[in-house]
Design an enzyme around this catalytic site. Sequence first.
Site, PDB file in Angstrom:
ATOM      1  N   ASN A 109     -15.812  -0.106  12.147  1.00  0.00           N
ATOM      2  CA  ASN A 109     -14.948   1.017  12.191  1.00  0.00           C
ATOM      3  C   ASN A 109     -13.775   0.986  12.460  1.00  0.00           C
ATOM      4  OD1 ASN A 109     -14.585   3.982  11.487  1.00  0.00           O
ATOM      5  ND2 ASN A 109     -16.776   4.103  11.416  1.00  0.00           N
ATOM      6  N   ARG A 110     -13.077   2.159  12.852  1.00  0.00           N
ATOM      7  CA  ARG A 110     -11.517   2.194  12.850  1.00  0.00           C
ATOM      8  C   ARG A 110     -11.182   2.177  13.995  1.00  0.00           C
ATOM      9  NH1 ARG A 110     -13.200   4.387   8.244  1.00  0.00           N
ATOM     10  NH2 ARG A 110     -11.928   3.909   6.363  1.00  0.00           N
ATOM     11  N   HIS A 135     -12.753  -2.546  10.607  1.00  0.00           N
ATOM     12  CA  HIS A 135     -13.689  -3.742  10.681  1.00  0.00           C
ATOM     13  C   HIS A 135     -13.388  -5.138  11.124  1.00  0.00           C
ATOM     14  CE1 HIS A 135     -16.529  -0.601   8.892  1.00  0.00           C
ATOM     15  NE2 HIS A 135     -16.100  -0.560   7.649  1.00  0.00           N
ATOM     16  N   HIS A 209     -23.113  -4.030   7.366  1.00  0.00           N
ATOM     17  CA  HIS A 209     -22.486  -3.423   6.282  1.00  0.00           C
ATOM     18  C   HIS A 209     -23.055  -3.289   4.833  1.00  0.00           C
ATOM     19  CE1 HIS A 209     -19.464  -0.795   4.557  1.00  0.00           C
ATOM     20  NE2 HIS A 209     -18.739  -0.689   5.443  1.00  0.00           N
ATOM     21  N   SER A 210     -24.458  -3.173   4.786  1.00  0.00           N
ATOM     22  CA  SER A 210     -25.129  -3.201   3.520  1.00  0.00           C
ATOM     23  C   SER A 210     -25.047  -1.959   2.884  1.00  0.00           C
ATOM     24  CB  SER A 210     -26.839  -3.853   3.771  1.00  0.00           C
ATOM     25  OG  SER A 210     -26.840  -4.999   3.893  1.00  0.00           O
ATOM     26  N   TYR A 211     -24.811  -2.104   1.517  1.00  0.00           N
ATOM     27  CA  TYR A 211     -25.047  -0.823   0.610  1.00  0.00           C
ATOM     28  C   TYR A 211     -26.247  -0.641   0.019  1.00  0.00           C
ATOM     29  CZ  TYR A 211     -19.570  -0.577   0.881  1.00  0.00           C
ATOM     30  OH  TYR A 211     -18.079  -0.574   1.060  1.00  0.00           O
ATOM     31  N   ASP A 281     -18.138  10.078   5.082  1.00  0.00           N
ATOM     32  CA  ASP A 281     -17.650   8.912   5.599  1.00  0.00           C
ATOM     33  C   ASP A 281     -17.330   9.185   7.122  1.00  0.00           C
ATOM     34  OD1 ASP A 281     -16.675   6.406   5.899  1.00  0.00           O
ATOM     35  OD2 ASP A 281     -15.134   6.304   4.434  1.00  0.00           O
ATOM     36  N   GLN A 329     -22.595   5.626  11.192  1.00  0.00           N
ATOM     37  CA  GLN A 329     -21.449   6.043   9.937  1.00  0.00           C
ATOM     38  C   GLN A 329     -22.293   6.019   8.962  1.00  0.00           C
ATOM     39  OE1 GLN A 329     -18.076   6.535  10.773  1.00  0.00           O
ATOM     40  NE2 GLN A 329     -17.114   6.302   8.609  1.00  0.00           N
ATOM     41  N   GLU A 357     -24.432   2.595   9.043  1.00  0.00           N
ATOM     42  CA  GLU A 357     -23.733   1.591   9.839  1.00  0.00           C
ATOM     43  C   GLU A 357     -23.874   2.184  11.202  1.00  0.00           C
ATOM     44  OE1 GLU A 357     -19.703   0.974   8.419  1.00  0.00           O
ATOM     45  OE2 GLU A 357     -20.550   2.093   6.731  1.00  0.00           O
TER      46      GLU A 357
HETATM   47  C1  BGC Z   1     -15.796   2.973   6.022  1.00  0.00           C
HETATM   48  C2  BGC Z   1     -15.125   3.250   4.732  1.00  0.00           C
HETATM   49  C3  BGC Z   1     -14.706   2.199   3.811  1.00  0.00           C
HETATM   50  C4  BGC Z   1     -15.942   1.264   3.886  1.00  0.00           C
HETATM   51  C5  BGC Z   1     -15.664  -0.185   3.257  1.00  0.00           C
HETATM   52  C6  BGC Z   1     -16.983   2.151   5.810  1.00  0.00           C
HETATM   53  O1  BGC Z   1     -17.508   1.743   7.012  1.00  0.00           O
HETATM   54  O2  BGC Z   1     -16.124   4.134   6.857  1.00  0.00           O
HETATM   55  O3  BGC Z   1     -14.217   4.213   4.790  1.00  0.00           O
HETATM   56  O4  BGC Z   1     -14.216   2.391   2.781  1.00  0.00           O
HETATM   57  O5  BGC Z   1     -16.474   0.946   4.901  1.00  0.00           O
HETATM   58  O6  BGC Z   1     -14.568  -0.696   3.810  1.00  0.00           O
END
Ligand code: BGC
Length: 393
Positions: A109-110, A135, A209-211, A281, A329, A357
């Site tokens: 995250n940020r 990340h 970070h699996s989708y 998000d 997240q 996440e």
């Molecule tokens: C973030 C998103 C981001 C994505 C892919 C997520 O964890 O919260 O804002 O676009 O990751 O980078």
Amino acid sequence: MQRMKLSGWIAMLASSAACAGGGRAPRPTASVRREPFGTTDRGEAVSVYTLKNTHGMEVRALNYGGIIVSLEVPDRHGRFDDVVLGYDSLEQYQRASPYFGAIIGRYGNRIARGRFTLDGRTYTLATNNGPNHLHGGVKGFDKVVWDVAPFERRDTGGLVFRYTSPDGEEGYPGTLRATVTYSLTEGNELIFDYQASTDRATPVNLTQHSYFNLAGDGRGDILGHLVTLNADRFTPVDSTLIPTGEIKSVGGTPFDFRTPTPIGARIDQDDEQLRHGRGYDHNFVLNKGGKGGTGGAGGEGAAVTLAARVHEPGSGRVMEIHTTEPGLQFYSGNFLDGTLRGKKGVVYRHRSGFAMETQHFPDSPNKADFPPVILRPGEEYRSRTIYRFSVQP
Ligand code: BGC
């Protein structure tokens, strides 16, 4: 493609178990195998490791970024589909990946403006997401080649990923030794165990970070998935997705997922937070019921508690997420816009995958009131997340 059997010793284990059983048929065990998956731009050899349990659930992961490239899970009729987004080639992962399937570190995250102050010193990190650090930076743990050791234990097959992040990497202080273990159990669980130690104080927040698309990769958007989040509160953000510091009740907002609700039910409502995220998000503050989770950087001693349940009504697939982490997240794939072409040429359109996440909260190095994320020498970072798959009739 040539298959290199890594698991001769696994087969031996199975046959010795059979001998011990006085000639009964060998007990089937989970298997691990390795195949080549190309070479990075820097000339490193990359392999794909396949874990399979005896129910047929299968995970394929790379030593590059620990990326999970596919995850085969049964539906209510026992039919298997790959339920994660990703690519067919290493080249595509290196060229443009929104962190598909990867281990995220040092900091998931940020971090606002890529800056934080620790023990009186200010550190500057890359700003790779608008004004912010995201990340782990330009070359985070998702883009490094990890050492991998496969293992086989009773009813579990797995992979141990190890990476030593040098002092100063991406601007972070201290040499960080990280170990991430993926375990596939006979209970159709995929377990992530994170461990780390450092020689200087540093922020750490590791995640995966699996989708997902539980209908199957490439089967449209995820808006019909029913999500339940074990969270009474979330952390609202500014327009650059940095938490404002407020911890807000989800009651009466589109962030209330305390009962099963389709992702799409409220996602386009006229709500400031949804506008900031272009959908979901956001970090949810998990209900821990007094079971810790807000301790040290790794939530040492924290109990594994239910974070989320996702049910895809068409296939009947259910994914439950349990974690020691205090936050989650929930990202609804808002930045997917049809420009990426994934496995088998599938076009990843808007909201065709979601991520969950498990984590400490975003921007914690700059938020004294959030659970702490600083790991110090002599301490051990520990975190566990379980994805449990099942079906609902
Ligand atoms: C973030 C998103 C981001 C994505 C892919 C997520 O964890 O919260 O804002 O676009 O990751 O980078």
